[in-house]
Structures are given as C-alpha cells and as structure tokens.
Write a protein that holds these residues in place. Sequence first.
Motif, PDB file in Angstrom:
ATOM      1  N   ILE A  15       0.839  -1.205   0.000  1.00  0.00           N
ATOM      2  CA  ILE A  15       0.000   0.000   0.000  1.00  0.00           C
ATOM      3  C   ILE A  15       0.872   1.252   0.000  1.00  0.00           C
ATOM      4  CG2 ILE A  15      -1.646   1.340   1.378  1.00  0.00           C
ATOM      5  CD1 ILE A  15      -2.827  -1.433   2.200  1.00  0.00           C
ATOM      6  N   GLN A  16       1.939   1.238   0.808  1.00  0.00           N
ATOM      7  CA  GLN A  16       2.827   2.385   0.858  1.00  0.00           C
ATOM      8  C   GLN A  16       3.503   2.626  -0.497  1.00  0.00           C
ATOM      9  OE1 GLN A  16       6.239   2.080   3.462  1.00  0.00           O
ATOM     10  NE2 GLN A  16       6.129   4.262   3.922  1.00  0.00           N
ATOM     11  N   ASP A  17       3.954   1.566  -1.157  1.00  0.00           N
ATOM     12  CA  ASP A  17       4.579   1.706  -2.473  1.00  0.00           C
ATOM     13  C   ASP A  17       3.589   2.236  -3.503  1.00  0.00           C
ATOM     14  OD1 ASP A  17       6.989   0.858  -1.474  1.00  0.00           O
ATOM     15  OD2 ASP A  17       6.857  -1.167  -2.313  1.00  0.00           O
ATOM     16  N   ALA A  18       2.354   1.733  -3.452  1.00  0.00           N
ATOM     17  CA  ALA A  18       1.332   2.215  -4.389  1.00  0.00           C
ATOM     18  C   ALA A  18       1.049   3.694  -4.150  1.00  0.00           C
ATOM     19  CB  ALA A  18       0.053   1.391  -4.238  1.00  0.00           C
ATOM     20  N   SER A  23       1.724   9.379  -5.908  1.00  0.00           N
ATOM     21  CA  SER A  23       1.851  10.721  -5.345  1.00  0.00           C
ATOM     22  C   SER A  23       2.413  11.699  -6.370  1.00  0.00           C
ATOM     23  CB  SER A  23       2.762  10.688  -4.120  1.00  0.00           C
ATOM     24  OG  SER A  23       4.106  10.459  -4.522  1.00  0.00           O
ATOM     25  N   ALA A  24       2.254  12.977  -6.069  1.00  0.00           N
ATOM     26  CA  ALA A  24       2.806  14.014  -6.937  1.00  0.00           C
ATOM     27  C   ALA A  24       4.319  13.855  -7.059  1.00  0.00           C
ATOM     28  CB  ALA A  24       2.450  15.392  -6.392  1.00  0.00           C
ATOM     29  N   ALA A  25       4.983  13.544  -5.958  1.00  0.00           N
ATOM     30  CA  ALA A  25       6.440  13.364  -5.989  1.00  0.00           C
ATOM     31  C   ALA A  25       6.826  12.200  -6.900  1.00  0.00           C
ATOM     32  CB  ALA A  25       6.976  13.139  -4.579  1.00  0.00           C
ATOM     33  N   GLY A  26       6.040  11.136  -6.879  1.00  0.00           N
ATOM     34  CA  GLY A  26       6.307   9.992  -7.755  1.00  0.00           C
ATOM     35  C   GLY A  26       6.191  10.368  -9.219  1.00  0.00           C
ATOM     36  N   TRP A  27       5.178  11.174  -9.553  1.00  0.00           N
ATOM     37  CA  TRP A  27       4.995  11.605 -10.948  1.00  0.00           C
ATOM     38  C   TRP A  27       6.093  12.570 -11.380  1.00  0.00           C
ATOM     39  CZ3 TRP A  27       2.300   9.054 -14.295  1.00  0.00           C
ATOM     40  CH2 TRP A  27       1.241   8.265 -13.855  1.00  0.00           C
TER      41      TRP A  27
END
Length: 95
Positions: A15-18, A23-27
């Motif tokens: 769940i944390q990885d998803a 997240s905006a930071a991931g994008w």
Amino acid sequence: MRTPDNGHHFAYRVIQDAWDDASAAGWIHRAELYEWARPRPEDFVPAHVTPEERQERWNRLTELANACRARAALAWHSEAELRDALEDEVRGHAA
C-alpha cells in the motif's frame, strides 16, 4: 515480546509503495527520468540513427515528461483534498 506479522507488514509495504507511486512526488520523479533519457548532443549516436529519429525520440520523451508533470499537478490537488478531509476527520474525533 510479539514479533510483527509478516503478512501485515507486506500488505503495508504494498500500500505504501502504491501510494508513493501515485503521489505528486512519484509523478515528478517519472518526469525527471523521461527528461534525463532524452538524447543529448554529446551522446554517442549509432550511424543508422538519423537526426529525425533523434528528434522524434526527444519529442516523445518530452511529451511523456509533460504528461507526468500534468499528472503530478492533479495528484497534488487530490493529495491536498485528502489532507483536508483527514484533518477534518481528526478534528471531528478530537471534539
């Protein structure tokens, strides 16, 4: 002493990885990777690659980076709404 349940820990990490990926930071991180992958003038270029192909690759990666940045903006607004909702919920339980 109780040992942690590996199943719950695994589920938590999934769940944390998803969440991190969405997240905006991931994008933003994805956008930076696409921008980094764009061809640069100093790159080695095989003889069979034409300047048009290099430009096409640069354009494609730039489009992908821009799409990721647009998705980051959307995620940022969604995260802000989620934060506000969670704060309201916490305030409601504290009252």
